[in-house]
Design an enzyme around this catalytic site. Structure first.
Site, short mmCIF file in Angstrom:
data_model
loop_
_atom_site.label_atom_id
_atom_site.label_comp_id
_atom_site.label_asym_id
_atom_site.label_seq_id
_atom_site.Cartn_x
_atom_site.Cartn_y
_atom_site.Cartn_z
N ASP A 153 0.87 -1.17 0.00
CA ASP A 153 0.00 0.00 0.00
C ASP A 153 0.91 1.23 0.00
OD1 ASP A 153 -2.08 1.74 0.02
OD2 ASP A 153 -3.16 0.79 1.66
N TRP A 154 0.35 2.35 -0.40
CA TRP A 154 1.16 3.55 -0.63
C TRP A 154 1.78 4.07 0.68
CZ3 TRP A 154 -0.08 1.21 -4.58
CH2 TRP A 154 0.07 1.68 -5.88
#
Ligand code: BGC
Length: 844
Positions: free
Chosen positions: A249-250
């Protein structure tokens, strides 16, 4: 991004990868610096290219229910604009259709929308289990049940990938609260993890073979998901046979070498070349085996090859068709919860008073990274004329920001007084439904209930239409004649609601999650969201309907519930080793859709505690009036199994099982008992788990949870010294330095303003709860900059500031050196913006 990079990436989404390299390159063809750089992003949305081997950049985009392609300024929170794209109803809505074919159709459409925009990897679907009804991202997820979530997600994935676009089921795993999501540790016993939180992912991986998967922000049992070997290698790859790329995930990746060793393929967005340097160092010093890096690089190269294959369907313009699909999907997913005096469907030409500001300003999607810029947006007000109804009055009824307004309330009553029926659009305000923020409660704002009361007082029948991606408490239900929960309808949601209210579409939606009487009924409610470092899943397997049915706590509307414009009768259940067969007869006057559901209950003495009933199958059927349909729901490998923590394997306990069939989890009129031979004999229950055998898990003592977990409970506090790379910034109020505490006051004030705002301020929420590592992971800073900031936070202010100045200066140089080395090796041409040579003035 350099000019050559962007040219490769934007060639109509089809770079020349396959053409340039007849034998696709593997890790063996890449140099160490290339491999190390390839496993982190080039920028917010793209991977790095290796032009010398014909490896192009690929483009990744949100989000689950439409394409959020940001050509300009990029962000991962949905703050900046994006290209228009069809906004389908979010996952929470579509799940109510219980319709795998519909999910696959939407998947195909999403794939087409992606190819049309040069997007190779679509960051969805979201399929985490909705552990608590207040989860901030529940609107992006499918269900509280793993079988339903997994099968629908698999259908999405098959649809998306049929278009040559990679799907990325997310967030793996146990991403169940938004509060401090980048540092929160989900503490779960292995059986609950497997049976509840991983099963949906198991289904999507084994039945739809996604080319990518997104790891979650949180830790699972003490280890970050993106570097959790148990999750990514033992289970995902070795047990389930996943052969795709795991994308972080970012900002969710922590240690680059640990991620590579554990099975994390690609770190997103771009940490600059910081992670590449760390990976090279780890290999050179023997801390990381290069074979792990090769495996990750091959996974990434496979992903690139898959999404750039020649056989990818050609992009086309499907906007109109997709808008129609979005409308049909929203209508088929709307759930009719109440229909007194069969007020619905409305008679053609009925004189309608339309009340509620949402009729003009629809809530049709949640906020955050999934936000789609719709190609168009219809409203209840703008589309009522096409529904064959007469609009006699419209009144907003309440202010969207929730502030009380007596004049608006009174006007709502006046508008309703003269109509045949009042259609009242109520729902959750924007600020209640956003990535990054869990819902504080499940109420409607008081001003909306005031408007409803004023309308009901006129005696005009009231049809309430709810918008919101989750359960809403309904203490005002008695004021309504009918209630439709439209969830979040996407860009065509308003037209879909009229389709349902007028009977153009028969409401086939069934709740994919429980609507409790009160948020407090949930066994996880008192500790949700977890405030400390750990989120303890003390309730074990008893999440949502598994709790309500086991503990005898009646919900307002049970899991699987939904009415229609006809009635069905269930009969003739027979069960054999292959499955259950029964009949469903449409005993009403209208054609209608139904979702007969099959649950399994263990009866007799068992060593294995279980919820009272668990969904194991269903069928979505459309039946003509008077028609009797024979339905078979087959049993499968998951019907009777449990995860045996002693052997570490799935087993089936020998014994009697009850097979229950009916229209929803609380109404199962048919039942039959079957003896299952099993793989292990029935045993005797463990007294230490007695609370779980009883099923009422509202107050699980430490000892019982410890027994379930099989180890001591982890420390919930923050470590000392307090500030480390993974300490969240919101702890700065405890810094030993007065100066730091003073400076933090500014951020706190900004956070307070953000909390009070009508629209979620996600940037502030993100920064406030982010760990310090996001400094070097998500900005151009290098790790020594973060270390210097931590020194300051830990009270060594002047020393830290001195180091900070040095780190900022040297950081740029180090980044340039690594970048040049990578680009030279990979064959990336940089266009240097050198100034043109100055002309010498000629002497006169
Ligand atoms: C979200 C992801 C999303 C990513 C990129 C993150 O904040 O958790 O679901 O795909 O941003 O926008």
């Amino acid at each position: 991004m350099t000019a050559s990079m962007s040219a490769m990436a934007t060639d109509a989404g089809r770079p020349a990868y396959a053409r340039k390299a007849p034998m696709p390159p593997t890790a063996a063809d890449l140099r160490l610096i290339e491999k190390a750089a390839l496993v982190s992003g080039a920028n917010v949305w793209q991977t790095r290219p290796i032009p010398r081997l014909g490896v192009p950049q690929i483009w990744l985009s949100d989000g689950p229910h439409g394409i959020r392609k940001q050509p300009g300024d990029a962000d991962h929170l949905g703050l900046g604009g994006s290209e228009p794209a069809v906004c389908f109803p979010p996952a929470a809505t579509i799940a109510n259709s219980w319709d795998e074919e519909l999910a696959a159709e939407i998947g195909i459409a999403l794939g087409q929308e992606a190819t049309a925009r040069g997007v190779h990897v679509l960051l969805g679907p979201g399929l985490n289990i909705k552990r608590n009804p207040r989860g901030g991202r529940n609107f992006e997820y499918l269900s509280e049940d793993p079988e339903l979530a997994g099968r629908l997600a698999a259908a999405y994935v098959r649809g998306i990938q049929s278009q040559g676009v990679a799907a990325t089921p997310k967030h793996f795993a146990a991403n169940n609260q938004e509060l401090r999501r980048l540092v929160s540790d989900s503490v779960i016993d292995e059986r609950t993890l497997r049976e509840l939180y991983l099963t949906a992912f198991e289904i999507v991986v084994t039945e739809a073979a996604p080319w990518a998967l997104m790891s979650s922000y949180n830790l699972v049992n003490g280890t970050y998901a993106h570097q959790n070997r148990h999750l990514l290698t033992d289970i995902l790859r070795e047990e389930w046979g996943f052969d795709g790329a795991v994308i972080s995930d970012w900002g969710g990746a922590d240690g680059p070498a640990a991620s590579i060793a554990a099975g994390g393929t690609l770190e997103m967005p771009s940490p600059g070349f910081e992670s590449a340097r760390e990976i090279v160092r780890a290999i050179q010093t023997g801390r990381l085996d290069e074979a792990h890096l090769d495996a990750r690089v091959n996974e990434l190269l496979t992903l690139v090859r898959r999404v750039t294959a020649e056989a990818r369907p050609m992009p086309g313009n499907h906007t109109e068709a997709h808008h129609r699909l979005a409308r049909r999907a929203a209508a088929e997913s709307a759930v009719l919860l109440r229909n007194e005096s069969t007020i619905l469907p409305l008679a053609p030409g009925a004189r309608v008073a339309l009340i509620g500001a949402f009729a003009e300003h629809p809530r049709y999607q949640g906020a955050g990274s999934s936000i789609v810029n719709p190609t168009r947006l219809t409203t209840l007000l703008s589309s009522i004329a096409d529904a064959g109804l007469e609009l006699v009055a419209y009144a907003p009824g309440f202010a969207l920001d929730g502030r009380p307004d007596a004049a608006l309330t009174a006007a709502a009553g006046r508008a309703a007084a003269t109509a045949d029926v009042a259609v009242v659009a109520l729902g959750l305000p924007d600020a209640d439904e956003s990535e990054g923020i869990d819902r504080p409660h499940l109420h409607l704002p008081a001003a909306q209930v005031d408007a409803l009361r004023a309308v009901a007082a006129t005696g005009t029948p009231v049809v309430v239409v709810l918008s919101g991606g989750g359960p809403i408490e309904t203490p005002w239900l008695h004021l309504t004649t009918a209630l439709v929960h439209g969830y979040l309808g996407g860009q065509a949601g308003a037209e879909a609601i009229w389709d349902v209210l007028t009977g153009t579409v028969e409401p086939g939606g069934r709740l994919a999650e429980t609507m409790p009487v009160s948020a407090a009924d949930d066994p996880t409610s008192s500790g949700y969201p977890a405030q400390g470092r750990t989120a303890e899943y003390r309730e074990g397997l008893f999440a949502r309907y598994r709790f309500h049915t086991s503990a005898g706590v009646a919900p307002a509307f049970p899991f699987g519930f939904g009415l229609g414009y006809t009635r069905f009768a269930y009969a003739d259940l027979t069960v054999d080793v292959d499955g259950a067969t029964f009949t469903v007869t449409n005993v009403g006057a209208a054609a209608g859709a139904d979702v007969p559901q099959l649950y399994v209950r263990r009866t007799g003495s068992s060593a294995v505690y279980r919820p009272d009933r668990e969904l194991k199958g269903w069928s979505k059927i459309r039946v003509a009036p008077g028609e009797r349909r024979t339905v078979t729901v087959p049993f499968g490998a998951r019907t009777f199994r449990f995860f045996d923590v002693r052997s570490g394997r799935w087993e089936i306990e020998q014994g009697e099982y009850e097979v229950l069939v009916g229209p929803n989890s609380a109404d199962l009129p048919l039942s039959a008992t079957i003896h299952v031979a099993g793989t292990v004999p029935a045993g005797t229950p463990d007294p230490a788990l007695a609370v779980y055998a009883r099923g009422d898990v509202r107050d699980v003592p430490d000892a019982a949870f410890r027994a379930l977990l099989g180890r001591d409970l982890p420390d919930d506090g923050w470590a000392v010294p307090l500030f480390r790379v993974n300490t969240p910034i919101d702890r700065l109020g405890q810094s030993p330095s007065r100066l730091v505490r003073f400076a933090f006051g500014f951020l706190e004030r900004r956070k307070r303003r953000a909390d009070a705002a009508a629209h979620p301020d996600l940037e502030t929420q993100f920064i406030y709860y982010a760990p310090f590592r996001t400094l070097h992971k998500m900005t151009s800073a290098t790790r020594p900059v973060t270390d210097a900031v931590l020194e300051v936070a830990n009270g060594r202010v002047f020393r830290g500031l001195r180091h900070l100045v040095g780190a900022l200066a040297s950081g740029r140089r180090i980044e340039r050196i690594t970048r040049d080395a990578f680009e030279r090796s990979a064959g990336i041409e940089r266009i240097r913006r050198t100034r043109p040579p100055r002309r010498r003035r000629r002497p006169e």
